[in-house]
Design an enzyme around this catalytic site. Structure first.
Site, PDB file in Angstrom:
ATOM      1  N   GLY A   1       0.826  -1.199   0.000  1.00 30.39           N
ATOM      2  CA  GLY A   1       0.000   0.000   0.000  1.00 30.39           C
ATOM      3  C   GLY A   1       0.860   1.248   0.000  1.00 30.39           C
ATOM      4  O   GLY A   1       2.059   1.199   0.310  1.00 30.39           O
ATOM      5  N   CYS A   2       0.244   2.364  -0.348  1.00 35.60           N
ATOM      6  CA  CYS A   2       1.000   3.613  -0.484  1.00 35.60           C
ATOM      7  C   CYS A   2       1.457   4.139   0.873  1.00 35.60           C
ATOM      8  O   CYS A   2       2.644   4.413   1.076  1.00 35.60           O
ATOM      9  CB  CYS A   2       0.171   4.645  -1.232  1.00 35.60           C
ATOM     10  SG  CYS A   2      -1.528   4.841  -0.629  1.00 35.60           S
TER      11      CYS A   2
END
Lengths: 346, 346, 346, 346
Positions: free
Chosen positions: D148-149
């Site tokens: 995920g970012c």
């Protein structure tokens, strides 16, 4: 009718003062000064004012300014303010100073973070102008030190908890972000549109931002003991608004419900603080152009930390709005007069 | 004290009406409707209003709305407006319609650009609500058709020239740009932040935008002959504001000085039109949140073309501000009441 | 492998040159100059480059620069360029000049719009570097005058029509808007974030912008007769992009289909011009960071006017991208080399 | 030459994959799918691609997709990914999954934060694709769970400290802010331009954001003990970029110099992590469009807390860039291939 002067009118806080005072029914703006633009009409600098406020900007000659005004707002850089405030006070004027010069009660601290203080005598008389925690003292003050923008958002966010001893005062971390008006209107590469737009960064990281001692002074008073905070400011690609996300360790177990109840009670009757109901969170969008401070306290039940989110307009409750609120208090006017404007959204 | 209802309150023009009317000393907002959000408080939709306007949104039942209000603002999509306006009028209410439904006096034209008109009877009674050119007719109107945003900026920009026959009425090109609030608050991919931000485009190019017949109707009346315009709208990556840059061929030689003098005279006494002095040019920034229209006429002395630049806030003079101005006129109140707010800058 | 110098590397066009050339397989950037920041690493000025291009900025000493490079890009303000270009040419270097100094073939015209020309001798040798209309001449040029950003968007938009004599050459109105990078990186109040953000304005209205003679020179050549245009630039609240909406009177009847067909043919084989299919329109978003120019010609069938909309990135096809395209041409490299990057969206 | 399919190509991460892979010399994009836009060309959805990538979007039929590709990127919402990944794996394809479906190694945890996991068998085979801490395992993986970012920015920020046991693992607070592309391309009111622009807010406050367990899983592995974090995401009014400001209590005294030295060593040789020199701080502007993660560790010497600031492009190192980096690793290509692009600034 109060005659009001704004010293340093060609900056953004000066303009916001004019915008607010223009709709204040008990105020006449009679004098505006600007070192750089003296001789020009203020409406040439800020065409929003054209046809409504076309006063000519004057040089800052303190005695002449004082002749024209009962109340003087000083919207100057630090140091420049304390060079003229003594004269205004001597001439019996009411002063609301928006600079940092009279916010730190200890001149040593001022010296350590800024430069040697030139006017410690008046420092003693200055009252820190955060109405929600100092209203009674502000009432009688001749010199109000209008709080900084970051400190306003952080102190209002923490006051109920510190006052009640509900958090460990040495556990505070304040992570804040500000719109670009906070950097003022001076021509510098760092504030150019293309340098700031579409970007986000931290600055003054590690306890070096000058608002740190101001935050610590007020929080220490609320806590009843000396404390230090970790404060990290960030720069947002937008004009107005400060949001502070504040972390602290509770000194006893609590719930979000209990926290909201506490804040509701603490700020009950306050016209400009809105404690949000559970499930809502502040956004700078919802206070833009207004004098509100929106606050949400909550608990991270997994890690047990308390988180408080608070939002203000840095030019509103963080500067000019709060300055007018202070003026209303010291002049015996209704505290919300001229400040009824709702936020502009979108 | 006027009781006022806003039908379609959960859009941006609805919110702007509430924001303006909240400071209007002769108005009480008594009823807000929203099909999508009925049952919620308006301040849940727009948290800017929290603690100041917490009315519960109602379903649109025309008779019940009419019971609560003297004046009704209809901030609905076209067609939806003409489905309820007849009832309001029958019940003797004063209506200010912000939709397109009563702007085109010819139902055939409406049919050609929108759809078959449902209420041609009231169309005849409607007055096009641009006070600067129709003030006397607005005074007695029961139904005011509040002008579109692009048309307001263009008609005010050209009125002095057309009225005096100073331009070739068939030479007009209007190149306009609008902020994104003009696209409304509906959830669609085209209006997403990431689709719009940091971009600029034309749309509806080639005489297909629905504001075209409205512009032509009013300009034709001013010119005294039927004319057509080339109108190109553009979408700006910002919230509020319309700027129109208008080109026309002069019918006789003139100068920028003469043009400014003409405009100054034509708009002399107008509280919301500011003709800028030579050397200044309008910016949407300087009218944001206000009811002003700023205008600069000038001549391109090399090519001999006249250029007029005009700026408004599309939610202000382009919609809700102008609607309140119209309400003031029809209700016999001072025309600027509630509209004294200066633009918010930055 | 070409050794390349960029003179004036600390501005936005300098940075964009570095960004593009960094991925060019036949180029080594060997020298960067900056008057203001000599001695610093370029990656201190632009941290995007850190770890990839860390060259130290040098003072502009023409002979030393020439020793290090085969090709020299001059990304200097006007006048500064013509002070050093003669030396580079004398030393046998290939020069791509991004300033205005060698764009106007007539030194008198340059004198009228800028200041007296210092180097008329080389002016005669300079080739206006718009490959789509001058490719064959660019091939042999030692000095390429890289076109201005506005002119690129307007000339590419009108070339097919003027070349075919399909419009009245005296009817042209070009309404253009640019992102803020077009104003450069100098510290001035007008380019501050808070002055520009959320606002839109026209500037240089009435035939006074310095790109006007450049546009007219090239359009006149295409038309085969001397013409003048009405050109109005606007400032957009965004970083990159120019969109031009251009109006002209057709010299004979036509249709949108026919226009698109004409443009398709005219630009057939061009790697960087995209003529959009009917129903699509350009947006600056779709060319950001690329070397494309997107174009849509169409007819307003109601008023009979032709409208052309064109979009470029002002730093790409409007400056640095086009400069690299010119370098490829003069150096005999594939024209698209290093310019394959697609636009960054969002 | 690798044949590559992108499943879910009409979102922003899909587009960014295409943009990056277009310049990858060893990749041919052979198949794009989109449920909503099947039958349209991808360049109709994203006109940036016109003339460069005009593939027709297909329905998601896993077997047909697998026939066309060696490597498949799944850029789908969670749940949708694990419905098709098993088929791709069964058919022997290499999968890089950009959804959350294979990031959490414990299906119970996945169930608690998302919904019951449909494919625990493959979960065991999935490798968490953060090359800087898992490179060797990624090399042999058939299924890479692309991080995920927010987790990418936080894990890279803390890895050196946790690995060395230099902080109290239970003291971590991560305060992060993301651009709006992180919210995807779905049409919803909350993501409209006018709702987001010029505003800043926290969301998912109090340990409820779904990236929390992912962050904790990886940090626990690094620390060698189970830990929990306080993680607060914020929404920025800009397109791209994540900045995380992370706070932790040191387990023994240290200095900023020592911290930078530690990070320099830990990330030495890493092509996409840049540890900034003392005095510099990351900005999202400096990584926009690139695959870099910029990091600054430092000590607040007054309060003794460690602060780490890290910046990535959420679509780059936070999603599509990292996915291509993972593809390079699993396919035995040079890790930086296709990822050489410098950030686009401004």
């Amino acid at each position: 009718m109060l005659n009001v002067a704004i010293v340093g009118a060609s900056g953004y806080t000066g303009l916001e003062l004019i915008r607010i005072l223009y709709r204040h029914p008990e105020v006449a703006v009679t004098c505006l000064t600007s070192e750089q633009s003296a001789g020009k009409r203020i409406s040439e600098i800020f065409p929003t004012l054209r046809g409504r406020c076309d006063l000519v900007l004057e040089n800052l000659e303190p005695v002449r300014v004082a002749e024209k005004a009962d109340v003087i707002f000083t919207a100057l850089p630090h140091k420049a303010a304390m060079e003229v405030v003594p004269t205004f006070l001597k001439l019996g004027k009411q002063v609301i100073d928006l600079s940092a010069d009279y916010r730190l009660s200890d001149p040593q601290t001022y010296g350590a973070w800024y430069e040697p203080h030139l006017n410690p005598a008046n420092l003693k008389k200055a009252v820190y102008g955060l109405p929600e925690i100092r209203r009674s003292k502000i009432k009688g003050a001749k010199l109000v030190a209008n709080p900084g923008c970051y400190p306003t958002s952080i102190i209002l966010g923490l006051a109920p908890l510190l006052k009640q001893g509900l958090i460990n005062p040495h556990s505070i971390i304040a992570d804040s972000a500000s719109g670009v008006t906070g950097a003022g209107r001076a021509a510098k590469v760092d504030s150019l549109f293309c340098e700031v737009n579409e970007g986000y960064k931290a600055y003054g990281v590690g306890g070096v931002h000058r608002h740190t001692p101001e935050i610590e002074q007020e929080l220490s008073l609320l806590a009843g003991e000396k404390l230090m905070v970790t404060f990290t400011p960030h720069l947002l690609p937008m004009d107005r608004g400060i949001l502070s996300t504040i972390y602290a360790a509770p000194s006893k177990e609590t719930t979000t419900e209990a926290l909201i109840k506490l804040y509701d009670k603490f700020y009950s009757g306050e016209p400009f603080v809105r404690v949000l109901p559970q499930g809502s969170l502040p956004s700078t969008s919802f206070v833009r152009g207004s004098n509100f401070c929106d606050i949400s306290p909550l608990i991270d039940s997994r890690t047990g930390r308390i988180i408080i989110v608070s939002a203000i307009d840095n030019l509103g409750k963080g500067a000019s709005g709060q300055a007018v609120q202070n003026m209303n208090i010291v002049c015996g006017l209704p505290e919300t007069m001229g400040l009824e404007g709702l936020a502009l959204f979108p």
